[in-house]
Structures are given as C-alpha cells and as structure tokens.
Write a protein that holds these residues in place. Structure first.
Motif, mmCIF file in Angstrom:
data_model
loop_
_atom_site.group_PDB
_atom_site.id
_atom_site.type_symbol
_atom_site.label_atom_id
_atom_site.label_comp_id
_atom_site.label_asym_id
_atom_site.label_seq_id
_atom_site.Cartn_x
_atom_site.Cartn_y
_atom_site.Cartn_z
ATOM 1 N N HIS A 144 0.813 -1.220 0.000
ATOM 2 C CA HIS A 144 0.000 0.000 0.000
ATOM 3 C C HIS A 144 0.847 1.271 0.000
ATOM 4 O O HIS A 144 0.333 2.353 -0.278
ATOM 5 N N ARG A 145 2.151 1.165 0.260
ATOM 6 C CA ARG A 145 3.025 2.338 0.262
ATOM 7 C C ARG A 145 3.861 2.425 -1.009
ATOM 8 O O ARG A 145 4.841 3.158 -1.064
ATOM 9 N N LYS B 20 -1.760 16.214 4.002
ATOM 10 C CA LYS B 20 -1.887 14.964 4.730
ATOM 11 C C LYS B 20 -0.512 14.318 4.860
ATOM 12 O O LYS B 20 0.371 14.541 4.032
ATOM 13 N N SER C 74 1.961 8.924 2.770
ATOM 14 C CA SER C 74 1.753 7.490 2.963
ATOM 15 C C SER C 74 2.480 6.665 1.911
ATOM 16 O O SER C 74 2.679 5.467 2.100
ATOM 17 N N ARG C 75 2.851 7.279 0.789
ATOM 18 C CA ARG C 75 3.580 6.572 -0.271
ATOM 19 C C ARG C 75 5.064 6.877 -0.148
ATOM 20 O O ARG C 75 5.463 8.042 -0.044
ATOM 21 N N HIS D 138 10.184 0.568 4.498
ATOM 22 C CA HIS D 138 9.513 1.331 5.550
ATOM 23 C C HIS D 138 9.292 0.412 6.742
ATOM 24 O O HIS D 138 9.381 -0.817 6.642
ATOM 25 N N LEU E 228 -5.445 0.408 8.751
ATOM 26 C CA LEU E 228 -5.198 0.476 7.312
ATOM 27 C C LEU E 228 -6.507 0.223 6.574
ATOM 28 O O LEU E 228 -7.244 -0.698 6.908
#
Length: 217
Positions: free
Chosen positions: A35-36, A55, A58-59, A88, A99
């Motif tokens: 997801h990253r 925000k 997250s990536r 990460h 998540l």
C-alpha cells in the motif's frame, strides 16, 4: 485476499495493480503491491496558495509486490514472483486494523447498526456499544467514519427489511449449530413465508412440548 491476510500479519496492506489477459479476455496474471508503493504527486500544488494542511505522506516508493499466474490445467493460482523487501517500518499489531484494506464490518454488524439506527440511536452511541462488546475501541476493526460511510451506501440500496432479516438469520446459523430456518418468496422476489427457530427454542420445545406463552401489555 491472501496477500492482505499476509500483510495484516506483518504490519502492512496490499492493493491491486496490473492485470494481464489472454486473447480470450481471461485473466491469466495479477500483480499486487504494497500500500506504500509509489510517491505522492506534487503536480499542480502551489505552496503559496495551499490552504489546507497536507496529509501525512503514505507513499514512499516501496517496491514490495507479489505476482500470481493461473495454471489452467488445475485451475489454481501460483506465485510467479514475490518481493518481500520493504523500505519502511511496519505497523504494530494493535494499529494494523487502521489500514483501509483491513477495515471491514461484518454483515451481522451492519444489520445491528441499521436496526439500532431505525430506533433513533446515534451512530456514536452504536460505535461505543460495539467497542464495549469488542473489549475496547482498538478491537473494533473499523472507525466511526466507516460506519457513516456504510450508512451512505445503504441510502441508495435496493435491499429491503426482508433481505436484512435473511442476512441476520444466516449470521445466527454461523454461531448456533441448532439454528433452523426456511423461507419462501413470491414470483416478484418478495418474501412470502419465514420460519426460524434457534437452539434455545428447540431445547425448550424438547422439555415443555408445544406450549405457547404469550405476553400482553
């Protein structure tokens, strides 16, 4: 489902990516990413006119992924490529449910929520009730915002109270081995007859027989 299960047990989540089809249009290969994966686009962002606070990022360009291919002879999917190196840190067990890929409400919880809402109970109270049942907000598995989103989905749904009742009985069967129920429908698909009897009722019947007790107000 498998990659998300694997990610949930390791502190990350997966998401769909590339799909390969053959000449017949059948899916023969699928790729799922962390997801990253990727990076946040800075295109069309002017810091001088930016009003809202950005925000959290997250990536981070994570390249972990899994690629699966189907074997038509057996009809099973097998792992063709697997890269499990992440750039990460992973989430602790108690935060994994936060998540988006791991947030979900069961059909029984949706039925409970919708029933309580019909009687005017606020969503915040319902969420607190679910948290009490689960032993804490960290054990619920979704946020209050998810409950609001689920209610918005139900606004445009064509499902009826009969559909909710049937889903509720199906959920009861999963918890009660002695649960018995049957139903019939009309030609237009609407509910005609419905009979159900849970395990406690069946045991009471074996002791007391066909005695009916009515309570009047």
């Amino acid at each position: 489902m498998f990659y998300n299960w694997y990610g949930c047990s390791h502190g990350f989540a997966g998401r769909k990516s590339r799909v390969v089809r053959n000449v017949k249009g059948e899916i023969v290969q699928q790729t799922f990413l962390c997801h990253r994966e990727g990076n946040r686009s800075e295109r069309n962002r002017n810091p001088d006119v930016q009003k809202r606070e950005l925000k959290p990022i997250s990536r981070c360009g994570c390249e972990a992924k899994i690629q699966v291919h189907i074997d038509f002879d057996s009809g099973r999917w097998y792992i063709k490529f697997f890269d499990d190196v992440h750039n990460h840190s992973f989430l602790a067990d108690k935060y994994e449910w936060m998540l988006p890929a791991h947030m979900k409400m069961t059909k029984y919880e949706k039925y409970q929520m919708n029933t309580m809402r019909k009687y005017g109970i606020p969503t915040s109270w319902i969420y607190g009730y679910f948290a009490t049942q689960a032993g804490g907000f960290e054990n619920v598995g979704y946020t209050r915002r998810d409950m609001y989103n689920e209610q918005l989905k139900g606004t445009g749904s064509n499902s009826s109270n009969a559909d909710c009742a049937i889903e509720f009985l199906k959920a009861m069967c999963a918890r009660d081995d002695m649960m018995y129920w049957r139903h019939t429908v009309n030609q237009d698909g609407t509910l005609r007859h419905l009979f159900w009897c849970d395990g406690i009722s069946r045991m009471d019947y074996s002791v007391f027989g066909d005695i009916l007790a009515f309570q009047t107000k």
